[in-house]
Design a protein around this motif. Structure first.
Motif, PDB file in Angstrom:
ATOM      1  N   ALA A  77       0.840  -1.196   0.000  1.00 37.73           N
ATOM      2  CA  ALA A  77       0.000   0.000   0.000  1.00 37.73           C
ATOM      3  C   ALA A  77       0.870   1.238   0.000  1.00 37.73           C
ATOM      4  CB  ALA A  77      -0.910   0.015   1.228  1.00 37.73           C
ATOM      5  N   LEU A  78       0.405   2.272  -0.665  1.00 31.03           N
ATOM      6  CA  LEU A  78       1.114   3.547  -0.637  1.00 31.03           C
ATOM      7  C   LEU A  78       0.791   4.259   0.672  1.00 31.03           C
ATOM      8  CD1 LEU A  78       1.791   6.063  -3.383  1.00 31.03           C
ATOM      9  CD2 LEU A  78       0.723   6.920  -1.310  1.00 31.03           C
ATOM     10  N   VAL A  79       1.830   4.832   1.291  1.00 29.28           N
ATOM     11  CA  VAL A  79       1.610   5.675   2.475  1.00 29.28           C
ATOM     12  C   VAL A  79       2.338   7.002   2.265  1.00 29.28           C
ATOM     13  CG1 VAL A  79       1.263   3.705   4.024  1.00 29.28           C
ATOM     14  CG2 VAL A  79       3.543   4.653   3.782  1.00 29.28           C
ATOM     15  N   PRO A  80       1.613   8.122   2.395  1.00 26.82           N
ATOM     16  CA  PRO A  80       2.249   9.413   2.170  1.00 26.82           C
ATOM     17  C   PRO A  80       2.917   9.974   3.429  1.00 26.82           C
ATOM     18  CG  PRO A  80      -0.102   9.719   2.442  1.00 26.82           C
ATOM     19  CD  PRO A  80       0.167   8.251   2.614  1.00 26.82           C
ATOM     20  N   ASN A  81       2.592   9.379   4.582  1.00 32.77           N
ATOM     21  CA  ASN A  81       3.107   9.914   5.848  1.00 32.77           C
ATOM     22  C   ASN A  81       2.975   8.855   6.952  1.00 32.77           C
ATOM     23  OD1 ASN A  81       0.336   9.922   6.578  1.00 32.77           O
ATOM     24  ND2 ASN A  81       0.105  11.970   5.679  1.00 32.77           N
ATOM     25  N   MET A  93      -0.985  -4.991   6.813  1.00 32.82           N
ATOM     26  CA  MET A  93      -0.291  -4.781   5.520  1.00 32.82           C
ATOM     27  C   MET A  93       1.215  -5.054   5.668  1.00 32.82           C
ATOM     28  SD  MET A  93      -0.556  -4.120   2.370  1.00 32.82           S
ATOM     29  CE  MET A  93      -2.312  -3.762   2.341  1.00 32.82           C
ATOM     30  N   PRO A  94       1.759  -5.986   4.870  1.00 36.16           N
ATOM     31  CA  PRO A  94       3.170  -6.365   5.046  1.00 36.16           C
ATOM     32  C   PRO A  94       4.172  -5.533   4.244  1.00 36.16           C
ATOM     33  CG  PRO A  94       2.122  -7.864   3.512  1.00 36.16           C
ATOM     34  CD  PRO A  94       1.070  -6.874   3.917  1.00 36.16           C
ATOM     35  N   GLU A  95       3.687  -4.601   3.396  1.00 36.26           N
ATOM     36  CA  GLU A  95       4.638  -3.798   2.617  1.00 36.26           C
ATOM     37  C   GLU A  95       4.083  -2.393   2.406  1.00 36.26           C
ATOM     38  OE1 GLU A  95       6.694  -5.757  -0.617  1.00 36.26           O
ATOM     39  OE2 GLU A  95       6.564  -3.952  -1.828  1.00 36.26           O
ATOM     40  N   LEU A  96       4.906  -1.410   2.775  1.00 37.77           N
ATOM     41  CA  LEU A  96       4.499  -0.011   2.658  1.00 37.77           C
ATOM     42  C   LEU A  96       5.368   0.687   1.623  1.00 37.77           C
ATOM     43  CD1 LEU A  96       4.415   0.848   6.497  1.00 37.77           C
ATOM     44  CD2 LEU A  96       2.634  -0.255   5.116  1.00 37.77           C
ATOM     45  N   HIS A  97       4.746   1.468   0.759  1.00 42.77           N
ATOM     46  CA  HIS A  97       5.482   2.279  -0.209  1.00 42.77           C
ATOM     47  C   HIS A  97       5.376   3.739   0.232  1.00 42.77           C
ATOM     48  CE1 HIS A  97       4.586  -1.111  -3.308  1.00 42.77           C
ATOM     49  NE2 HIS A  97       5.539  -1.428  -2.477  1.00 42.77           N
ATOM     50  N   PHE A  98       6.457   4.218   0.815  1.00 44.61           N
ATOM     51  CA  PHE A  98       6.479   5.601   1.305  1.00 44.61           C
ATOM     52  C   PHE A  98       7.003   6.487   0.191  1.00 44.61           C
ATOM     53  CE2 PHE A  98       8.393   9.309   3.238  1.00 44.61           C
ATOM     54  CZ  PHE A  98       7.505   9.658   4.240  1.00 44.61           C
ATOM     55  N   VAL A  99       6.176   7.436  -0.222  1.00 45.03           N
ATOM     56  CA  VAL A  99       6.546   8.241  -1.379  1.00 45.03           C
ATOM     57  C   VAL A  99       7.058   9.621  -0.958  1.00 45.03           C
ATOM     58  CG1 VAL A  99       4.185   9.093  -1.770  1.00 45.03           C
ATOM     59  CG2 VAL A  99       5.778   9.005  -3.679  1.00 45.03           C
ATOM     60  N   LEU A 100       8.212   9.994  -1.533  1.00 44.88           N
ATOM     61  CA  LEU A 100       8.673  11.370  -1.401  1.00 44.88           C
ATOM     62  C   LEU A 100       9.244  11.803  -2.745  1.00 44.88           C
ATOM     63  CD1 LEU A 100      12.126  11.964   0.111  1.00 44.88           C
ATOM     64  CD2 LEU A 100      11.238   9.674   0.246  1.00 44.88           C
ATOM     65  N   SER A 101       9.085  13.087  -3.067  1.00 46.81           N
ATOM     66  CA  SER A 101       9.535  13.583  -4.359  1.00 46.81           C
ATOM     67  C   SER A 101      10.943  14.125  -4.260  1.00 46.81           C
ATOM     68  CB  SER A 101       8.606  14.693  -4.850  1.00 46.81           C
ATOM     69  OG  SER A 101       7.292  14.208  -4.943  1.00 46.81           O
ATOM     70  N   VAL A 102      11.736  13.842  -5.272  1.00 45.09           N
ATOM     71  CA  VAL A 102      13.092  14.408  -5.322  1.00 45.09           C
ATOM     72  C   VAL A 102      12.980  15.923  -5.509  1.00 45.09           C
ATOM     73  CG1 VAL A 102      15.302  14.353  -6.540  1.00 45.09           C
ATOM     74  CG2 VAL A 102      13.942  12.260  -6.330  1.00 45.09           C
ATOM     75  N   SER A 103      11.988  16.339  -6.281  1.00 44.06           N
ATOM     76  CA  SER A 103      11.750  17.763  -6.496  1.00 44.06           C
ATOM     77  C   SER A 103      11.084  18.381  -5.260  1.00 44.06           C
ATOM     78  CB  SER A 103      10.838  17.939  -7.723  1.00 44.06           C
ATOM     79  OG  SER A 103      10.090  19.125  -7.612  1.00 44.06           O
ATOM     80  N   GLU A 104      11.774  19.362  -4.697  1.00 40.57           N
ATOM     81  CA  GLU A 104      11.279  20.043  -3.496  1.00 40.57           C
ATOM     82  C   GLU A 104       9.875  20.610  -3.728  1.00 40.57           C
ATOM     83  OE1 GLU A 104      11.903  20.434   0.200  1.00 40.57           O
ATOM     84  OE2 GLU A 104      13.848  20.273  -0.773  1.00 40.57           O
TER      85      GLU A 104
END
Ligand code: ZN
Length: 307
Positions: A77-81, A93-104
């Protein structure tokens, strides 16, 4: 025995997040089950963003709980925070996709945080994952790694720097994403070679491409050449972005499977059965364009899966 590659379905998250028509919970689960039966074992099933931001994911808990209970599935699952990560692990949920952008600029707009704040939060998510009574993998997903609609070109040196930081912070996987479909194959090959050196085989590196400018599969080929064996894709190329004119979704799962199998990389996926899953999507999203060439043309005569 041929070499293997992993195809991860992200249509239920990346594909559906831009679609305002609510895809019924039972239909989401039918989609997941049907892909699993076709051999797609890795599926990003939902996003734990605040439901008020994206109502499509108002049923994230129900979808996650049902997915976790499906034998043979490796759901993520995607997690933003951190809050999203807490909601996700509460479902098992056994796998978390933590998303952060390289672009500030993109990170500020996407998750209302500076990149540094997101890095700090990533560390907290890893800590949360390690504190669970069951194994939880955390993937660090670097969005806008090959270009940004707001900032334009993105410095590959910054991508490599963030790759180092996330590996040191305990990432179990690194995902490098061309979020807005700016990448070309030469750039892709260079970046994935550099990231590969930074990670040095310690964890898997995933590639995430959008086909906005028609170079999605060419970029896959370049990433394969750079050693990548894990790819995100969306059934029927579902998705798009209301803020980017002409934007299309992710690369098409069916076409990706065809490409990889043609190159002798075994995915374990039955292409014919995978194409059949499009019916579920078509039935519930009659107004959406379904992309994909293999579904239209069929595999070439004599095509055989990598054995
Ligand atoms: Zn994406």
């Amino acid at each position: 025995m041929s070499e293997t590659a992993t195809v991860r379905e992200v249509g239920l998250r990346d594909g559906l997040q831009m679609i305002s028509t609510f895809f019924p919970t039972d239909a989401k689960l039918a989609w997941i089950r049907a892909e699993l039966e076709a051999g797609v074992k890795d599926i990003e099933v939902c996003s734990f963003v605040p439901p008020k931001n994206i109502p499509q994911f108002a049923d994230a808990v129900a979808v996650a709980e049902a997915s976790v209970a499906m034998p043979g599935l490796r759901p993520s699952a995607l997690v933003p925070n951190l809050k999203g990560a807490q909601r996700a692990v509460a479902t098992g949920m056994p796998e978390l996709h933590f998303v952060l952008s390289v672009s500030e600029e993109h990170n500020l707009r996407n998750v209302q945080r500076t990149v540094q704040q997101s890095v700090d939060e990533f560390r907290a998510v890893v800590e949360l994952a390690r504190a669970q009574s069951f194994p939880v993998r955390v993937s660090g997903a670097l969005a806008t790694a090959l270009g940004c609609t707001i900032a334009g070109p993105v410095d590959p040196g910054r991508v490599v720097e963030l790759a180092h930081i996330l590996v040191e912070a305990g990432a179990d996987e690194l995902s490098v994403a061309d979020t807005v479909g700016y990448a070309n194959p030469a750039q892709t090959r260079r970046l994935f070679e550099e990231v590969g050196r930074a990670v040095a085989g310690r964890i898997p590196v995933a590639a995430h491409f959008h086909d906005t400018r028609g170079l999605g599969l060419a970029n896959v080929y370049a990433a394969v050449e750079a050693g990548v064996r894990l790819f995100d894709a969306s059934l029927a190329g579902l998705g798009g972005c209301p803020y980017a004119p002409g934007a299309s979704g992710n690369i098409v799962t069916e076409d990706l499977v065809f490409l990889l199998e043609s190159m002798g990389l075994s995915t374990g996926i039955d292409l014919g059965r995978l194409v059949e899953v499009r019916r579920i999507v078509a039935q519930h999203l009659p107004d959406e364009t379904l992309y994909g060439q293999i579904a239209k043309a069929g595999p070439p005569k004599g095509f055989a899966r990598a054995a």
